[in-house]
Motif scaffolding. Sequence first.
Motif, PDB file in Angstrom:
ATOM      1  N   ILE A 122       3.685  59.935 -53.924  1.00 54.71           N
ATOM      2  CA  ILE A 122       3.385  61.369 -53.981  1.00 54.71           C
ATOM      3  C   ILE A 122       2.973  61.861 -52.600  1.00 54.71           C
ATOM      4  O   ILE A 122       3.444  62.892 -52.117  1.00 54.71           O
ATOM      5  CB  ILE A 122       2.265  61.635 -54.992  1.00 54.71           C
ATOM      6  N   THR A 123       2.083  61.094 -51.951  1.00 52.41           N
ATOM      7  CA  THR A 123       1.646  61.495 -50.610  1.00 52.41           C
ATOM      8  C   THR A 123       2.817  61.481 -49.647  1.00 52.41           C
ATOM      9  O   THR A 123       2.986  62.408 -48.854  1.00 52.41           O
ATOM     10  CB  THR A 123       0.561  60.524 -50.110  1.00 52.41           C
ATOM     11  N   PHE A 142       5.016  64.595 -50.315  1.00 54.33           N
ATOM     12  CA  PHE A 142       4.449  65.914 -50.023  1.00 54.33           C
ATOM     13  C   PHE A 142       4.126  66.098 -48.544  1.00 54.33           C
ATOM     14  O   PHE A 142       4.082  67.222 -48.066  1.00 54.33           O
ATOM     15  CB  PHE A 142       3.217  66.166 -50.887  1.00 54.33           C
ATOM     16  N   LEU A 147      -7.568  55.107 -49.409  1.00 53.31           N
ATOM     17  CA  LEU A 147      -7.320  56.101 -50.467  1.00 53.31           C
ATOM     18  C   LEU A 147      -7.922  57.437 -50.084  1.00 53.31           C
ATOM     19  O   LEU A 147      -7.328  58.493 -50.297  1.00 53.31           O
ATOM     20  CB  LEU A 147      -7.931  55.634 -51.787  1.00 53.31           C
ATOM     21  N   VAL A 148      -9.138  57.395 -49.515  1.00 54.08           N
ATOM     22  CA  VAL A 148      -9.801  58.634 -49.121  1.00 54.08           C
ATOM     23  C   VAL A 148      -8.959  59.357 -48.071  1.00 54.08           C
ATOM     24  O   VAL A 148      -8.718  60.565 -48.162  1.00 54.08           O
ATOM     25  CB  VAL A 148     -11.214  58.340 -48.577  1.00 54.08           C
ATOM     26  N   GLN A 168      -5.774  59.081 -47.533  1.00 54.98           N
ATOM     27  CA  GLN A 168      -4.562  59.613 -48.155  1.00 54.98           C
ATOM     28  C   GLN A 168      -4.838  60.909 -48.889  1.00 54.98           C
ATOM     29  O   GLN A 168      -4.049  61.853 -48.820  1.00 54.98           O
ATOM     30  CB  GLN A 168      -4.030  58.606 -49.153  1.00 54.98           C
ATOM     31  N   ALA A 169      -5.964  60.931 -49.611  1.00 57.07           N
ATOM     32  CA  ALA A 169      -6.303  62.140 -50.362  1.00 57.07           C
ATOM     33  C   ALA A 169      -6.489  63.309 -49.410  1.00 57.07           C
ATOM     34  O   ALA A 169      -6.036  64.432 -49.687  1.00 57.07           O
ATOM     35  CB  ALA A 169      -7.572  61.907 -51.184  1.00 57.07           C
ATOM     36  N   LEU A 179      -3.199  64.542 -48.247  1.00 56.92           N
ATOM     37  CA  LEU A 179      -2.512  65.274 -49.316  1.00 56.92           C
ATOM     38  C   LEU A 179      -3.093  66.673 -49.476  1.00 56.92           C
ATOM     39  O   LEU A 179      -2.358  67.661 -49.635  1.00 56.92           O
ATOM     40  CB  LEU A 179      -2.626  64.479 -50.617  1.00 56.92           C
ATOM     41  N   ILE A 180      -4.425  66.768 -49.423  1.00 57.64           N
ATOM     42  CA  ILE A 180      -5.050  68.091 -49.555  1.00 57.64           C
ATOM     43  C   ILE A 180      -4.648  68.967 -48.382  1.00 57.64           C
ATOM     44  O   ILE A 180      -4.292  70.138 -48.539  1.00 57.64           O
ATOM     45  CB  ILE A 180      -6.580  67.950 -49.641  1.00 57.64           C
ATOM     46  N   ALA A 230      -1.234  70.148 -48.881  1.00 58.24           N
ATOM     47  CA  ALA A 230      -1.105  71.079 -50.013  1.00 58.24           C
ATOM     48  C   ALA A 230      -1.595  72.464 -49.634  1.00 58.24           C
ATOM     49  O   ALA A 230      -1.100  73.472 -50.129  1.00 58.24           O
ATOM     50  CB  ALA A 230      -1.892  70.549 -51.212  1.00 58.24           C
ATOM     51  N   CYS A 231      -2.585  72.519 -48.739  1.00 61.09           N
ATOM     52  CA  CYS A 231      -3.146  73.811 -48.359  1.00 61.09           C
ATOM     53  C   CYS A 231      -2.191  74.612 -47.487  1.00 61.09           C
ATOM     54  O   CYS A 231      -2.407  75.797 -47.259  1.00 61.09           O
ATOM     55  CB  CYS A 231      -4.462  73.627 -47.613  1.00 61.09           C
ATOM     56  N   LEU A 279      -7.890  78.344 -50.416  1.00 60.54           N
ATOM     57  CA  LEU A 279      -6.802  77.902 -49.541  1.00 60.54           C
ATOM     58  C   LEU A 279      -5.445  78.001 -50.230  1.00 60.54           C
ATOM     59  O   LEU A 279      -4.417  77.748 -49.629  1.00 60.54           O
ATOM     60  CB  LEU A 279      -7.064  76.470 -49.074  1.00 60.54           C
ATOM     61  N   ALA A 306      -3.713  76.330 -52.512  1.00 62.49           N
ATOM     62  CA  ALA A 306      -2.792  75.201 -52.607  1.00 62.49           C
ATOM     63  C   ALA A 306      -2.254  75.118 -54.024  1.00 62.49           C
ATOM     64  O   ALA A 306      -2.788  75.735 -54.946  1.00 62.49           O
ATOM     65  CB  ALA A 306      -3.503  73.912 -52.240  1.00 62.49           C
ATOM     66  N   ASN A 307      -1.190  74.320 -54.192  1.00 61.04           N
ATOM     67  CA  ASN A 307      -0.664  74.036 -55.518  1.00 61.04           C
ATOM     68  C   ASN A 307      -1.741  73.296 -56.322  1.00 61.04           C
ATOM     69  O   ASN A 307      -2.282  72.300 -55.879  1.00 61.04           O
ATOM     70  CB  ASN A 307       0.584  73.169 -55.365  1.00 61.04           C
ATOM     71  N   VAL A 328      -1.036  69.548 -57.296  1.00 61.20           N
ATOM     72  CA  VAL A 328      -1.119  68.630 -56.157  1.00 61.20           C
ATOM     73  C   VAL A 328      -2.571  68.433 -55.752  1.00 61.20           C
ATOM     74  O   VAL A 328      -3.020  67.317 -55.470  1.00 61.20           O
ATOM     75  CB  VAL A 328      -0.289  69.161 -54.980  1.00 61.20           C
ATOM     76  N   ALA A 347      -4.612  64.927 -55.618  1.00 66.40           N
ATOM     77  CA  ALA A 347      -5.306  64.490 -54.407  1.00 66.40           C
ATOM     78  C   ALA A 347      -6.775  64.228 -54.704  1.00 66.40           C
ATOM     79  O   ALA A 347      -7.352  63.253 -54.202  1.00 66.40           O
ATOM     80  CB  ALA A 347      -5.163  65.541 -53.319  1.00 66.40           C
ATOM     81  N   LEU A 371      -7.293  60.969 -56.430  1.00 70.24           N
ATOM     82  CA  LEU A 371      -7.183  59.913 -55.419  1.00 70.24           C
ATOM     83  C   LEU A 371      -8.478  59.819 -54.616  1.00 70.24           C
ATOM     84  O   LEU A 371      -9.014  58.735 -54.369  1.00 70.24           O
ATOM     85  CB  LEU A 371      -6.021  60.259 -54.500  1.00 70.24           C
ATOM     86  N   LEU A 372      -8.978  60.986 -54.241  1.00 74.03           N
ATOM     87  CA  LEU A 372     -10.206  61.046 -53.442  1.00 74.03           C
ATOM     88  C   LEU A 372     -11.362  60.413 -54.197  1.00 74.03           C
ATOM     89  O   LEU A 372     -12.126  59.618 -53.648  1.00 74.03           O
ATOM     90  CB  LEU A 372     -10.531  62.501 -53.115  1.00 74.03           C
ATOM     91  N   GLY A 429     -11.063  56.701 -54.282  1.00 76.92           N
ATOM     92  CA  GLY A 429     -11.392  56.111 -52.990  1.00 76.92           C
ATOM     93  C   GLY A 429     -12.861  56.201 -52.672  1.00 76.92           C
ATOM     94  O   GLY A 429     -13.493  55.206 -52.310  1.00 76.92           O
TER      95      GLY A 429
END
Lengths: 367, 304
Positions: free
Chosen positions: A285-286, A289, A327-328, A330-331, A334-335, A338-339, B83, B85-86, B89, B93, B96-97, B100
């Motif tokens: 997914i990452t 996107f 993981l952090v 990556q998140a 991704l954020i 996405a923004c 912001l 965002a979708n 998504v 995220a 995931l955060l 982690g």
Amino acid sequence: MSVAKGRQIIREKLNPLISMVSALAVGILFCMVLAFFLGVGSFDLISAIWNGAWGGSNAAATTLSKATPLLLTGLSVSVAYQAGLLNIGCEGQLTLGALSAACFAISASRLPELLLMPLTVIVGALVGGLWALPAIWLRQKRNIHEVVSTLLLNYVAIYLADYLVRGPLGDGSAMARTAEIPPASIWPVWWKLGTLGLTAAPLAALILACILHIWLYRTCWGYEVIACKNNPFAARSAGIAVNRWQTRTFLLSGALAGLAGALEVVAIHHRFYAAFSPGYGFDGITVAFLVNNVPGWTWLSTILIAGLRSADKWLQLSLGISPNTILVLQAVLLIAVACQSRLPVTGIARWRTVFGRLFRYPDQPQQ
Amino acid sequence: MASLQLISLTIGKTAPILLACMGGLISELAGVINFALEGMMLTGAFLAVWLTFVCGSPWIGLMGGALGGMFIGFLHSLVCLKLRANQIVSSIALNLLAAGVTGVLLNQIFQVYGTSPSVGKLPTLRQFKPESLPFIGNWIATAAGDLSILAPLAILLSFLTMAFFKWSVWGLHIRACGENPLAARTAGLSVTLIRFSAVIVGGALAGMGGAYLSIGELSAFVEHITQGRGYLAIAALILGRWKPFGILLAALLFGLSEASSEWLAVTWAGLPYQLFLALPYLVCLAVLMGQVGNKQAPSSLGRL
């Protein structure tokens, strides 16, 4: 064509690159903040990630071998997204694809080599596609969002594979794994890198990415698929079979994830074992996107995420911080990405933000 | 007697899903897609254990759980509403955060991987001397004595949510934002503010659901303790068609399937245990497949 128009086209083409680089900038900034909280030097953290990913030929070989499944799951997510769907089920599809590829190779070992090698991979892809079928059926017949159904199917797939590999399909040892696949189905090492070797699998995945890119952006079919995402109502009125294209694309997406698992078996592990995927499905997914779901650019984000993936153990060894740090990061990536795709606001016109004014070309260039 | 135990087990398994569901309901009725329930529960579960560990009182831990969920809810609404965002998504995220961050903090604070040291639990029903209650006191003490006090609280909270949406003005405002934000804005409501607070309050409920898992059922935090319950909660939301009472029934169904899978795993020990682990997800998929008719999601769900 005016200069401004030409610039706009070039900018559209480079959009994935821009989005990824800016997300990466946010990620690096965040790394520095994170390093402060973890109590390590900020440049230590970044250099540890770099060394874990590309420091030395062994690390590079690991990164490149992890790039294959990541590239394929990334393609899987982005192809589905181009049809307006979100495939979160790569994890389950990958697991079952790998299991079925391994079992097929073991049970059909008497086939001639020329048949066995491609058939093993094809079986993995088929099973992956099959596992995507319930999700798309639920979406079209029962109007259930595919994110929910694919997530549930992930759990079912993982437990199913766990049962099969510990029970009827295992090799009888206590290791919860299948027997090794016959040598005829194993992909040979092409390129010695350090003490490890690389097979042709990364190259195959890359070629597949190119084919998918051409299919999406240079053919009639691809145009119809993208139309399903951009405006399903207009597409339907124009005579495009939206539901049919979405089904096909989603099955293709599942097949790509299954292929990722099958290639992992024939190129790297040579067998299936319990807890097969360390989260490649979610990394996909990452990967997708980060480059706006454009298959032709997926290789770029794959290199980044594969580097992070292979650096996680190194972080633990060299700095003593948890591999979950990856993981952090990556998140956050991704954020950040996405923004960038700002959803339209209904009803009221808004002032453009300062950032938007600075970095945006005018929507309608002056003639 | 056996069936009574099954009922109490069901209630115990329903409670976290129900809390997460109600959290998701508040956020989705306000028009914000919330697949981040899993992350909210996970963060809540971790913070509950951490604060219990630091302060020594599981009640402060419970509040910490709510805070953890609120934090993820705050991030979700910031990313989605400010912001733009979708929302799906962003949820992925944040899940995931949460996975982690809880892993990293577990290592940073307790210097362990996998499971935290054990901390105090929330009191069980038995500690409140239910025998003194008239009529059903003895029954509760024998059948449901081992249930955490949070289980009846969860059901109470779900009824409160029902009442909130049925009778209060704020509930109406929230629903207006989810159905037609433009009309709500025209009527003088601050749509963004209402959505912000709805997601954050929803996060608090989901975080308490996570706290139930870590300091209500167990007394420690285990990595990935939620095991997809946040996703089950979303499925229950769809199944209950965004109506509080329907959601209660759907959550009870999932609670029952989780409880009976534990029950059956003991009764039919010959069958593979993975079947019982997968049972809630299988039930969920089966029910979603069998569901027909018009599902009325809030009409502006996912749109700004």
